[in-house]
Design a protein around this motif. Structure first.
Motif, PDB file in Angstrom:
ATOM      1  N   ASP A 152      54.632  89.048 -71.740  1.00 23.77           N
ATOM      2  CA  ASP A 152      53.941  90.216 -71.178  1.00 23.77           C
ATOM      3  C   ASP A 152      52.476  89.969 -70.835  1.00 23.77           C
ATOM      4  O   ASP A 152      51.853  90.810 -70.197  1.00 23.77           O
ATOM      5  N   PHE A 153      51.917  88.901 -71.328  1.00 24.34           N
ATOM      6  CA  PHE A 153      50.532  88.609 -70.937  1.00 24.34           C
ATOM      7  C   PHE A 153      50.252  87.120 -71.036  1.00 24.34           C
ATOM      8  O   PHE A 153      50.958  86.373 -71.722  1.00 24.34           O
ATOM      9  N   ILE A 154      49.215  86.728 -70.305  1.00 24.61           N
ATOM     10  CA  ILE A 154      48.799  85.323 -70.337  1.00 24.61           C
ATOM     11  C   ILE A 154      47.301  85.288 -70.618  1.00 24.61           C
ATOM     12  O   ILE A 154      46.538  86.114 -70.095  1.00 24.61           O
ATOM     13  N   GLY A 155      46.889  84.366 -71.471  1.00 21.59           N
ATOM     14  CA  GLY A 155      45.481  84.264 -71.853  1.00 21.59           C
ATOM     15  C   GLY A 155      44.667  83.514 -70.808  1.00 21.59           C
ATOM     16  O   GLY A 155      45.192  82.690 -70.053  1.00 21.59           O
ATOM     17  N   TYR A 156      43.393  83.818 -70.793  1.00 22.36           N
ATOM     18  CA  TYR A 156      42.480  83.208 -69.825  1.00 22.36           C
ATOM     19  C   TYR A 156      42.440  81.684 -69.971  1.00 22.36           C
ATOM     20  O   TYR A 156      42.449  80.950 -68.986  1.00 22.36           O
ATOM     21  N   SER A 157      42.446  81.213 -71.221  1.00 24.91           N
ATOM     22  CA  SER A 157      42.293  79.768 -71.424  1.00 24.91           C
ATOM     23  C   SER A 157      43.530  78.996 -70.973  1.00 24.91           C
ATOM     24  O   SER A 157      43.435  77.838 -70.581  1.00 24.91           O
ATOM     25  N   ARG A 158      44.683  79.646 -71.011  1.00 27.23           N
ATOM     26  CA  ARG A 158      45.878  78.942 -70.537  1.00 27.23           C
ATOM     27  C   ARG A 158      45.884  78.896 -69.006  1.00 27.23           C
ATOM     28  O   ARG A 158      46.208  77.883 -68.391  1.00 27.23           O
ATOM     29  N   LEU A 159      45.484  80.014 -68.441  1.00 27.11           N
ATOM     30  CA  LEU A 159      45.469  80.097 -66.982  1.00 27.11           C
ATOM     31  C   LEU A 159      44.407  79.178 -66.388  1.00 27.11           C
ATOM     32  O   LEU A 159      44.604  78.525 -65.372  1.00 27.11           O
ATOM     33  N   LYS A 160      43.291  79.137 -67.070  1.00 26.93           N
ATOM     34  CA  LYS A 160      42.129  78.459 -66.497  1.00 26.93           C
ATOM     35  C   LYS A 160      41.463  77.626 -67.591  1.00 26.93           C
ATOM     36  O   LYS A 160      40.489  78.059 -68.201  1.00 26.93           O
TER      37      LYS A 160
END
Ligand code: SF4
Ligand code: SF4
Length: 422
Positions: free
Chosen positions: A106-114
């Motif tokens: 349901d969500f993705i963290g900023y550090s994983r995305l970027k």
């Protein structure tokens, strides 16, 4: 297409996809996702009421409005959230979990995305000598003089985008005053033409063409200040209150006509002298001008001085004077940081490229001696730069005292309501 991008596009085809955070990082992620055709529901932001309802053409909602409406919604139709906050990623994730949303599903963290953010310090000079800043005690010849040319900036941006496809925003400052760069508008325009939104910070003391700068449409402007009248001039040393005030009014007016969606954040440093009546007057001024006031306890900006203090060296005189004025003392700040030392260091995720293209070990340290991992960003692959940074001795000394959490600890404190009535 990048794997995560493909996943997000597939998710957004059946579920509303929200970006939590309508600031610089959120807008950057929005730019990347929109550039790849990912449909977005909008932004979630605590400050939704101050953002006039829309950012980058999308609605902005208060997070609880979405989180409180999850009952009875099938998992296949639940909102999916992209966290777009560097400092508050853990807190936001916690809030999402508490609402019943799960990471990955349901969500993705900023550090994983970027995994990597960038700061490009295009200007190596500043017109002020704020007491809490290392510039107050360092001679101007300490390797911090110069500006990055537009041509070099283009090369730097090419490499950033080749190595980090999720970069949609750039910070164009760290230890310099970007409005002093005569080609700042061209730099901002070039970045925008590549889908990258720019954040700048200014002390608003330079007599420059602010209309030309705002016409280039920087996405975010942080204005730093610390009090009212004489108090301001004490801590923003060499700053002139009347000039600052004139430029503040000018920029607020220009935004209305040239770039109404540009986020302006007035970063108000809380010292003993800048609370109470000063803060109340500044709040009234911001209300009048339609500016967002962000009071934060002042702290010593350079970790060089703070680490030196922890290791037994005296503070430079300006830093000592600033420390006497701190609303939250240096000792209390250090204690708060030490309590949080178990947290990882987010700063390692940010690559700071100086005006001469050298790369800092750490953006929170000013002195370049012992704080340079690469003489030229353009000649060393990102992977190698990050490997060098993760092995640096400076980090070992820094984390020993919890200093990797020092700035963040002050940012997490909220003595604002007490301060306002002090
Ligand atoms: S804190 Fe910012 S405005 Fe003040 S001297 Fe340092 S770089 Fe300049
Ligand atoms: S551990 Fe300290 S020196 Fe290393 S990157 Fe983090 S804040 Fe900077």
């Amino acid at each position: 297409m990048h794997g995560v991008l493909a996943e997000l596009r597939a998710t957004a085809a059946t579920r509303p996809l929200w970006i939590w955070g309508a600031g610089n990082q959120g807008r950057g992620i929005c730019s990347v996702l929109q550039g790849h055709g990912v449909p977005l529901a909008g932004f979630l932001d605590q400050a939704a009421d101050r953002l006039a309802g829309r950012v980058m053409g999308l609605p902005v909602a208060e997070p609880s409005r979405v989180l409180n409406a999850l009952d009875g919604v099938a998992s296949s139709q639940r909102p999916f959230v992209v966290i777009a906050s560097w400092f508050f990623e853990a807190e936001i994730a916690q809030r999402l979990r508490a609402a019943g949303l799960g990471e990955h599903d349901d969500f993705i963290g900023y550090s994983r995305l970027k995994p990597v953010d960038y700061s490009v310090d295009i200007v190596g000079v500043c017109n002020l000598k704020c007491l809490a800043c290392p510039r107050a005690s360092r001679a101007p010849s300490d390797g911090k003089l110069g500006m990055m040319s537009l041509e070099t900036f283009r090369l730097v941006l090419d490499k950033i985008l080749a190595e980090s496809p999720f970069v949609g925003n750039l910070q164009l400052y760290q230890w310099g005053e970007p409005v002093l760069h005569p080609q700042l508008p061209e730099i901002v325009e070039h970045a925008r033409s590549r889908g990258v939104l720019c954040a700048i910070s200014s002390n608003l003391n330079a007599d420059v063409d602010y209309a030309r700068i705002l016409s280039a449409r920087p996405e975010w402007l942080r204005i730093s200040t610390s009090g009212w009248g004489e108090g301001y001039e004490m801590t923003h040393a060499r700053g002139r209150w009347p000039r600052f005030l004139e430029h503040l009014r000018e920029v607020a007016t220009l935004r209305r006509t040239l770039h109404p969606e540009m986020k302006i954040e007035v970063y108000y440093h809380l010292y003993k002298h800048s609370v109470g009546d000063s803060l109340a007057r500044f709040q009234a001024l911001c209300d009048e001008l339609g500016l967002e006031l962000h009071p934060i306890p002042a702290y010593l900006i350079s970790l060089d001085d703070v680490l030196g203090y922890c290791e037994g060296r005296p503070l430079p005189e300006p830093a000592r004077q600033a420390a006497e004025q701190l609303l939250v003392s240096l000792e209390d700040g250090l204690a708060a940081a030490y309590r949080e030392r178990h947290r990882g260091c987010d700063v390692l995720r940010c690559v700071n490229i100086n005006w001469d293209t050298s790369v800092s070990q750490c953006m929170l340290y000013y002195d370049s001696v012992g704080n340079t991992v690469a003489p030229s960003y353009l000649e060393i692959p990102l992977e190698r730069i990050q490997a060098l940074r993760h092995a640096a001795d400076l980090c070992r000394r820094c984390t020993r005292y919890g200093l990797h959490q020092y700035c963040a600890s002050y940012a997490r404190m909220e003595p604002v309501s007490e301060a306002a009535s002090a």
